[in-house]
Design an enzyme around this catalytic site. Structure first.
Site, PDB file in Angstrom:
ATOM      1  N   LYS A 269       0.848  -1.191   0.000  1.00 21.24           N
ATOM      2  CA  LYS A 269       0.000   0.000   0.000  1.00 21.24           C
ATOM      3  C   LYS A 269       0.883   1.241   0.000  1.00 21.24           C
ATOM      4  O   LYS A 269       1.712   1.413   0.887  1.00 21.24           O
ATOM      5  CB  LYS A 269      -0.898   0.005   1.248  1.00 21.24           C
ATOM      6  CG  LYS A 269      -1.610   1.347   1.497  1.00 21.24           C
ATOM      7  CD  LYS A 269      -2.519   1.309   2.727  1.00 21.24           C
ATOM      8  CE  LYS A 269      -3.096   2.697   3.036  1.00 21.24           C
ATOM      9  NZ  LYS A 269      -3.946   2.694   4.255  1.00 21.24           N
ATOM     10  N   ASP A 274      -2.517  10.297   3.494  1.00 18.83           N
ATOM     11  CA  ASP A 274      -3.908   9.872   3.699  1.00 18.83           C
ATOM     12  C   ASP A 274      -4.632  10.876   4.588  1.00 18.83           C
ATOM     13  O   ASP A 274      -4.554  10.803   5.810  1.00 18.83           O
ATOM     14  CB  ASP A 274      -3.929   8.476   4.332  1.00 18.83           C
ATOM     15  CG  ASP A 274      -5.356   7.981   4.581  1.00 18.83           C
ATOM     16  OD1 ASP A 274      -6.296   8.597   4.042  1.00 18.83           O
ATOM     17  OD2 ASP A 274      -5.503   6.980   5.314  1.00 18.83           O
ATOM     18  N   LYS A 281     -10.101  12.874   8.088  1.00 19.66           N
ATOM     19  CA  LYS A 281      -9.624  12.500   9.416  1.00 19.66           C
ATOM     20  C   LYS A 281      -9.640  13.718  10.336  1.00 19.66           C
ATOM     21  O   LYS A 281      -9.520  14.848   9.851  1.00 19.66           O
ATOM     22  CB  LYS A 281      -8.169  12.004   9.307  1.00 19.66           C
ATOM     23  CG  LYS A 281      -8.012  10.619   8.730  1.00 19.66           C
ATOM     24  CD  LYS A 281      -6.534  10.227   8.698  1.00 19.66           C
ATOM     25  CE  LYS A 281      -6.351   8.851   8.075  1.00 19.66           C
ATOM     26  NZ  LYS A 281      -6.961   7.764   8.847  1.00 19.66           N
ATOM     27  N   ASP A 292       1.850   6.568   5.356  1.00 19.00           N
ATOM     28  CA  ASP A 292       0.869   5.581   4.896  1.00 19.00           C
ATOM     29  C   ASP A 292       1.317   4.877   3.602  1.00 19.00           C
ATOM     30  O   ASP A 292       0.562   4.115   3.012  1.00 19.00           O
ATOM     31  CB  ASP A 292      -0.493   6.272   4.702  1.00 19.00           C
ATOM     32  CG  ASP A 292      -1.667   5.333   4.916  1.00 19.00           C
ATOM     33  OD1 ASP A 292      -1.489   4.295   5.578  1.00 19.00           O
ATOM     34  OD2 ASP A 292      -2.766   5.640   4.415  1.00 19.00           O
ATOM     35  N   GLU A 353      -9.320   3.610   2.334  1.00 23.01           N
ATOM     36  CA  GLU A 353      -8.847   3.673   0.950  1.00 23.01           C
ATOM     37  C   GLU A 353      -7.806   2.620   0.625  1.00 23.01           C
ATOM     38  O   GLU A 353      -7.629   2.248  -0.529  1.00 23.01           O
ATOM     39  CB  GLU A 353      -8.283   5.072   0.653  1.00 23.01           C
ATOM     40  CG  GLU A 353      -6.811   5.302   1.057  1.00 23.01           C
ATOM     41  CD  GLU A 353      -6.567   5.208   2.552  1.00 23.01           C
ATOM     42  OE1 GLU A 353      -7.545   5.321   3.319  1.00 23.01           O
ATOM     43  OE2 GLU A 353      -5.410   5.012   2.963  1.00 23.01           O
ATOM     44  N   ARG A 355      -7.617  -0.630   1.263  1.00 21.61           N
ATOM     45  CA  ARG A 355      -8.173  -1.861   0.688  1.00 21.61           C
ATOM     46  C   ARG A 355      -8.676  -1.623  -0.732  1.00 21.61           C
ATOM     47  O   ARG A 355      -8.659  -2.527  -1.566  1.00 21.61           O
ATOM     48  CB  ARG A 355      -9.277  -2.395   1.612  1.00 21.61           C
ATOM     49  CG  ARG A 355     -10.433  -1.455   1.799  1.00 21.61           C
ATOM     50  CD  ARG A 355     -11.231  -1.750   3.071  1.00 21.61           C
ATOM     51  NE  ARG A 355     -10.519  -1.309   4.273  1.00 21.61           N
ATOM     52  CZ  ARG A 355     -11.001  -1.403   5.506  1.00 21.61           C
ATOM     53  NH1 ARG A 355     -12.200  -1.942   5.713  1.00 21.61           N
ATOM     54  NH2 ARG A 355     -10.307  -0.973   6.539  1.00 21.61           N
TER      55      ARG A 355
HETATM   56  N1  BES Z   1      -3.991   4.618   6.954  1.00 23.52           N
HETATM   57  C1  BES Z   1      -5.121   4.377   7.787  1.00 23.52           C
HETATM   58  C2  BES Z   1      -4.827   3.393   8.910  1.00 23.52           C
HETATM   59  C3  BES Z   1      -3.875   3.855   9.982  1.00 23.52           C
HETATM   60  C4  BES Z   1      -4.328   4.567  11.072  1.00 23.52           C
HETATM   61  C5  BES Z   1      -2.541   3.523   9.917  1.00 23.52           C
HETATM   62  C6  BES Z   1      -3.462   4.954  12.056  1.00 23.52           C
HETATM   63  C7  BES Z   1      -1.664   3.913  10.908  1.00 23.52           C
HETATM   64  C8  BES Z   1      -2.121   4.622  11.987  1.00 23.52           C
HETATM   65  C9  BES Z   1      -6.255   3.783   6.953  1.00 23.52           C
HETATM   66  O1  BES Z   1      -6.325   4.226   5.638  1.00 23.52           O
HETATM   67  C10 BES Z   1      -7.521   4.187   7.609  1.00 23.52           C
HETATM   68  O2  BES Z   1      -7.811   5.346   7.648  1.00 23.52           O
HETATM   69  N2  BES Z   1      -8.255   3.208   8.109  1.00 23.52           N
HETATM   70  C11 BES Z   1      -9.485   3.455   8.774  1.00 23.52           C
HETATM   71  C12 BES Z   1     -10.473   2.410   8.336  1.00 23.52           C
HETATM   72  C13 BES Z   1     -11.877   2.694   8.765  1.00 23.52           C
HETATM   73  C14 BES Z   1     -12.403   3.932   8.092  1.00 23.52           C
HETATM   74  C15 BES Z   1     -12.716   1.490   8.423  1.00 23.52           C
HETATM   75  C16 BES Z   1      -9.219   3.408  10.263  1.00 23.52           C
HETATM   76  O3  BES Z   1      -8.377   2.642  10.710  1.00 23.52           O
HETATM   77  O4  BES Z   1      -9.846   4.182  10.989  1.00 23.52           O
HETATM   78 ZN    ZN Z   2      -4.595   4.847   4.782  1.00 26.70          ZN
HETATM   79 MN    MN Z   3      -7.411   6.003   5.438  1.00 26.66          MN
END
Ligand code: BES
Ligand code: ZN
Ligand code: MN
Length: 503
Positions: A269, A274, A281, A292, A353, A355
């Site tokens: 990835k 992000d 966020k 990311d 995003e 996945r």
């Molecule tokens: N890149 C993030 C995941 C992440 C969060 C990595 C904190 C490292 C530290 C990912 O793209 C994301 O935002 N995931 C969401 C998924 C949710 C919306 C289902 C998450 O983890 O909140």
């Molecule tokens: Zn992400």
């Molecule tokens: Mn994300």
């Protein structure tokens, strides 16, 4: 950094060093430090000069050495009790030593390491300690003048014959050569990760990888937006729609194995920043999302190092690269995306995003008739909630593959812990409007992400998903790693590839 090997009977090889490093243990019971843990030549001087806390875990004192000694100043680091250290503790100690040397402006040092390491064979421990020494002084000075001006170590001499260095000079030389290649790849991965999102966009990421690949004669193919459209990578294009920067898809190949042998495919990835997109966020620590892209960096680093090591394997890295940004053209919650394989997903949250872009990459991997596929992604915050900072999560339906990866992780101290990928979880990502939806609620957040990816992999292909969100980067110094990207996953993957080549 230059590495040399010094045999016990030729202490003056290479001239007198600025410093010598020795580790001092404590007895289990009360009493003076266990001076026998020191190289014989230093024992009397240390015993005479040792402060009461000498040998305590975390203690450090230095003393000047006489004109006949192999170095001008001795650094004595306390290790507490025990002769078999955890790899983590070894990494903390070695980083402490290198930092102390550099703080005092030492340029050259002789290092003795009288312990063995838990969970590792002698050869693995040797590899680990040399690599840990080489990356211990990692800094990222590109944007910081004071870091650029700081004194750096230029040469380390390994004191052969004891503890982890109880090996022939030839074995130690081989360990240093290999560790140097892995350490260079580790620094490359960390540099890519630590570079801010302004300077590390899909285009600059691809350029950096291409430049490294050219140096090592590794084949690199970069797909631009046109070619990604031609591939019908609807997931990558959807996430990219909000970004001003175009996407990239990088294919890196090291064909060191037999001709016609199915390749191992590593998928990463690469979200260079992000923001969450329209499902923005919160501001708090959003800047962390410059990291990311570490899945993509890890797989590229692994293939570059595999080539450097000349591993007799066919291995391909696929890095799927985009920013995730909000804008008038951004993809939106409620949108339905059609992937490269024709399957569809309802976008419930644009922040899930990873996945969405990995779906197309995994499908592309299936087209390479892989022997095995492993993807690396900072996929879910829930992975940190589940495991804290001490392990990445591994998901797979293929028990042998899990065993191999977990074992490789134990032997490099880049540990993995398995969570389930049972079909029972599939209902979490059911959608009323499309084949699936890209989120599955808060419960089992990391599993839901993995379940989504599973939809894009042929069940017969051994595949594992590694969620490296817990330890791909640290916000502050932790477990012997500096703040920022750790390159965790790189050494584990190379260990696994070596194991495969050896079997
Ligand atoms: N890149 C993030 C995941 C992440 C969060 C990595 C904190 C490292 C530290 C990912 O793209 C994301 O935002 N995931 C969401 C998924 C949710 C919306 C289902 C998450 O983890 O909140
Ligand atoms: Zn992400
Ligand atoms: Mn994300």
């Amino acid at each position: 950094m230059k590495l040399e090997i010094v045999r016990p009977d030729e202490k003056r090889t290479g001239g007198r060093r600025d410093a010598a490093v020795a580790f001092l243990a404590r007895p289990e019971k009360k009493g003076p430090a266990r001076f026998e843990s020191l190289p014989e030549g230093f024992r009397d001087a240390v015993r005479a000069a040792a402060p009461p806390d000498a040998g305590n875990d975390g203690s450090l004192f230095t003393l000047p050495l006489g004109p006949d000694a192999p170095a001008r100043r001795l650094y004595v680091l306390g290790t507490g009790t025990g002769d078999e250290l955890s790899p983590r503790k070894a990494r903390v100690l070695l980083r402490g030593a290198v930092k102390a040397l550099e703080k005092n402006g030492e340029r050259t040092a002789l290092v003795d390491f009288p312990f063995t390491l838990q969970r590792m064979t002698a050869a693995e421990a040797r590899d680990f300690v040399v690599r840990s020494l080489l990356v211990a002084g990692y800094v990222f000075p590109r944007y910081k003048a004071s870091a650029r001006e700081a004194a750096r170590l230029s040469a380390l001499a390994l004191s052969a014959g004891r503890g982890v260095f109880a090996a022939t000079p030839k074995e130690l030389k081989a360990a240093s050569d290999e560790a140097s290649i892995v350490a260079a790849a580790s620094a490359f991965v960390r540099d890519l990760g630590n570079t801010p999102g302004s300077d590390m966009v899909p285009r600059t990421f691809a350029d950096a990888v291409k430049a490294e690949a050219r140096k090592r004669g590794v084949k690199a193919t970069v797909l631009g937006k046109k070619e990604i459209e031609r591939e019908r990578m609807g997931g990558l294009l959807a996430v990219n729609r909000g970004a001003a920067e175009e996407p990239r898809f990088v294919i890196l190949e090291h064909r060191g194995g037999r001709k016609g042998e199915k390749p191992v495919v590593l998928v990463g990835k690469g979200v260079t920043f992000d923001s969450g997109g329209i499902s923005l966020k919160p501001a708090d620590r959003m800047g962390d999302m410059k990291w990311d892209m570490l899945g993509a960096a890890t797989v590229c680093g692994a293939v570059l190092a595999a080539a450097g090591l000349g591993l007799p394997v066919n291995v391909v890295a696929l890095a799927t690269l985009t920013e995730n940004m909000p804008s008038g053209t951004a993809y939106k919650p409620g949108d339905i995306v059609t992937f490269r394989n024709g399957k569809t997903a309802e976008i419930d949250n644009t922040d899930a995003e990873g996945r969405v872009i990995l779906a197309d990459a995994l499908d592309y991997a299936m087209g390479l008739s892989p022997a095995a596929v492993v993807d690396f992604a900072t996929l879910t915050g829930a992975a940190l909630v589940a495991l804290g900072l001490e392990a990445s999560i591994v998901f797979s339906d293929h028990d042998d593959l899990v065993r191999e990866l977990v074992s490789a992780g134990e032997r490099t101290d880049e540990r993995l812990w398995r969570l389930p990928l049972w079909d029972d979880y599939k209902e979490n990502i059911r959608s009323d409007w499309a084949d699936f939806k890209n989120t599955g609620g808060r419960n089992g957040g990391s599993i839901n992400g993995a379940m989504f990816l599973k939809e894009f992999v042929d069940p017969k292909t051994p595949w594992a998903h590694v969620d490296i969100a817990p330890n791909a980067y640290f916000e502050r110094e932790h477990a012997g790693y500096p703040p920022g990207a750790t390159s965790i996953g790189l050494a584990m993957t190379l260990r696994w590839l070596r194991d495969r080549a050896a079997r």
